[in-house]
Motif scaffolding. Structure first.
Motif, PDB file in Angstrom:
ATOM      1  N   GLY A 181     -39.865  17.341  -4.920  1.00  0.00           N
ATOM      2  CA  GLY A 181     -40.670  17.204  -6.123  1.00  0.00           C
ATOM      3  C   GLY A 181     -40.947  18.480  -6.884  1.00  0.00           C
ATOM      4  O   GLY A 181     -41.446  18.436  -8.010  1.00  0.00           O
ATOM      5  N   GLN A 184     -39.615  18.864 -10.464  1.00  0.00           N
ATOM      6  CA  GLN A 184     -40.285  18.055 -11.480  1.00  0.00           C
ATOM      7  C   GLN A 184     -41.764  18.440 -11.639  1.00  0.00           C
ATOM      8  O   GLN A 184     -42.267  18.527 -12.771  1.00  0.00           O
ATOM      9  CB  GLN A 184     -40.190  16.567 -11.124  1.00  0.00           C
ATOM     10  N   ARG A 185     -42.460  18.687 -10.533  1.00  0.00           N
ATOM     11  CA  ARG A 185     -43.902  18.925 -10.615  1.00  0.00           C
ATOM     12  C   ARG A 185     -44.245  20.343 -11.071  1.00  0.00           C
ATOM     13  O   ARG A 185     -45.227  20.542 -11.804  1.00  0.00           O
ATOM     14  CB  ARG A 185     -44.569  18.615  -9.274  1.00  0.00           C
ATOM     15  N   PRO A 257     -44.608  13.118 -12.795  1.00  0.00           N
ATOM     16  CA  PRO A 257     -43.162  13.157 -13.034  1.00  0.00           C
ATOM     17  C   PRO A 257     -42.552  11.765 -12.985  1.00  0.00           C
ATOM     18  O   PRO A 257     -43.173  10.802 -12.511  1.00  0.00           O
ATOM     19  CB  PRO A 257     -42.635  14.017 -11.884  1.00  0.00           C
ATOM     20  N   GLU A 261     -36.248  10.546 -11.385  1.00  0.00           N
ATOM     21  CA  GLU A 261     -35.799  11.937 -11.311  1.00  0.00           C
ATOM     22  C   GLU A 261     -36.136  12.552  -9.959  1.00  0.00           C
ATOM     23  O   GLU A 261     -35.350  13.328  -9.396  1.00  0.00           O
ATOM     24  CB  GLU A 261     -36.431  12.735 -12.447  1.00  0.00           C
ATOM     25  N   LEU A 262     -37.292  12.212  -9.421  1.00  0.00           N
ATOM     26  CA  LEU A 262     -37.662  12.678  -8.094  1.00  0.00           C
ATOM     27  C   LEU A 262     -36.666  12.175  -7.048  1.00  0.00           C
ATOM     28  O   LEU A 262     -36.220  12.932  -6.174  1.00  0.00           O
ATOM     29  CB  LEU A 262     -39.069  12.197  -7.738  1.00  0.00           C
ATOM     30  N   THR A 265     -33.224  13.928  -7.310  1.00  0.00           N
ATOM     31  CA  THR A 265     -33.261  15.286  -6.777  1.00  0.00           C
ATOM     32  C   THR A 265     -33.311  15.274  -5.254  1.00  0.00           C
ATOM     33  O   THR A 265     -32.647  16.091  -4.602  1.00  0.00           O
ATOM     34  CB  THR A 265     -34.473  16.041  -7.330  1.00  0.00           C
TER      35      THR A 265
END
Length: 308
Positions: A181, A184-185, A257, A261-262, A265
């Motif tokens: 994460g 994104q985070r 997020p 996407e998480l 990844t």
């Protein structure tokens, strides 16, 4: 070649010192037992200790000696804990802290999939925790890197000891990418430029810098940390649960997020164990002492840039 790759993957984050204490593939269903005036959640792994002494408030202690690695069995326990959090209609606040003052969570560790789900359902766990009606808080002492940093960022708030907390995303320095994460985070918390600095530089950051960047809410002097967190929790507990929950849900619409996407990844992260960059750096990391209690892990951000 397959055997060599398996050995390399096993070596980076799950050093043999943990093998004897590794969790079984299917942890037993957690049980609740009385201990003094607290209620402690006991599991087969015993890596989460939950104190339920104060109504509406759970205090979770993370314990995976010797350096508090977060492994698949702990991820399973966190998944189960989120289910318990969702099921408690009176719960308002959950805090997470470490039994080890030098390591909140060192980083991710997995010799091979030991989760009962195969790959641990971390993305689902984080999503449900963020969407829950309960406020989650990290109380950070010691090192919090890699998957540990990503766990802390998935919580709602982060308060850290000014003297003891150390933050880092060292994955790039090991030949991997952050997979839990951070990609994104971090941009949501600190902005694009600082996220690039943190991820691509793979350095350690003190609590004052983490606060200034927006990585954490506040850096608090060690002597005052517990008291200030307790006072904040007391304030929140005095407020109406419905109002708290609706306010959190509204803020979530702008501050979380994208789940897809998480997941993408995380899938790529597991592929990077087979990339040349990781295979070239892992022997040096092993030789220096990654995953073991010692000076290398204490100053990982410095040493990881000295492997050439």
């Amino acid at each position: 070649m397959k055997k060599l790759l398996a050995a390399l993957v096993s070596s980076l984050f799950a050093i043999s010192v943990f093998a004897a204490d590794a969790a079984p593939a299917a942890p037993a269903t957690p049980a609740t037992v009385k201990a003094d005036t607290s209620v402690v959640r006991a599991s087969a792994t015993k890596k989460l200790i939950v104190n339920k002494e104060i109504p509406g408030y759970w205090k979770v202690t993370l314990s995976n000696p010797p350096i508090n690695l977060i492994d698949d069995s702990m991820f399973d326990d966190l998944y189960d804990l989120v289910g318990e959090i969702e099921a408690d209609p009176e719960l308002k606040v959950v805090t997470f802290e470490s039994a080890n003052p030098d390591f909140f969570i060192a980083h991710y560790s997995s010799a091979k999939p030991r989760s009962r789900f195969g790959i641990p359902p971390w993305i689902e766990t984080a999503k449900r925790l963020a969407a829950s009606r309960v406020l989650s808080i990290a109380v950070i002492r010691g090192r919090v890197r890699g998957g540990g940093s990503e766990f802390a960022m998935a919580l709602d708030l982060r308060f850290a000891s000014r003297e003891r907390a150390v933050f880092g995303q060292p994955e790039v320095g090991t030949g991997l990418i952050p997979g839990g994460g951070a990609l994104q985070r971090l941009p949501l918390l600190v902005g694009r430029a600082r996220a690039l600095e943190i991820v691509l530089g793979a350095q350690d950051y003190d609590a004052d810098t983490a606060e200034r960047y927006g990585w954490i809410n506040r850096a608090i002097p060690e002597a005052q940390l517990d008291a200030q967190v307790a006072e904040f929790v007391k304030r929140v507990l005095s407020f109406d649960k419905r109002v708290l929950a609706v306010s959190k849900a509204a803020i979530n619409t702008a501050g979380l997020p994208v789940e897809a996407e998480l997941q993408q990844t995380q899938d790529t992260f597991f592929q990077t164990f087979g990339w040349d960059g990781f295979k070239q750096r892992i022997p040096k990391l092993m030789q220096r002492g990654i995953g073991k209690a010692g000076e290398f892990e204490l100053n990982l951000g410095k040493h990881i840039g000295e492997l050439e």
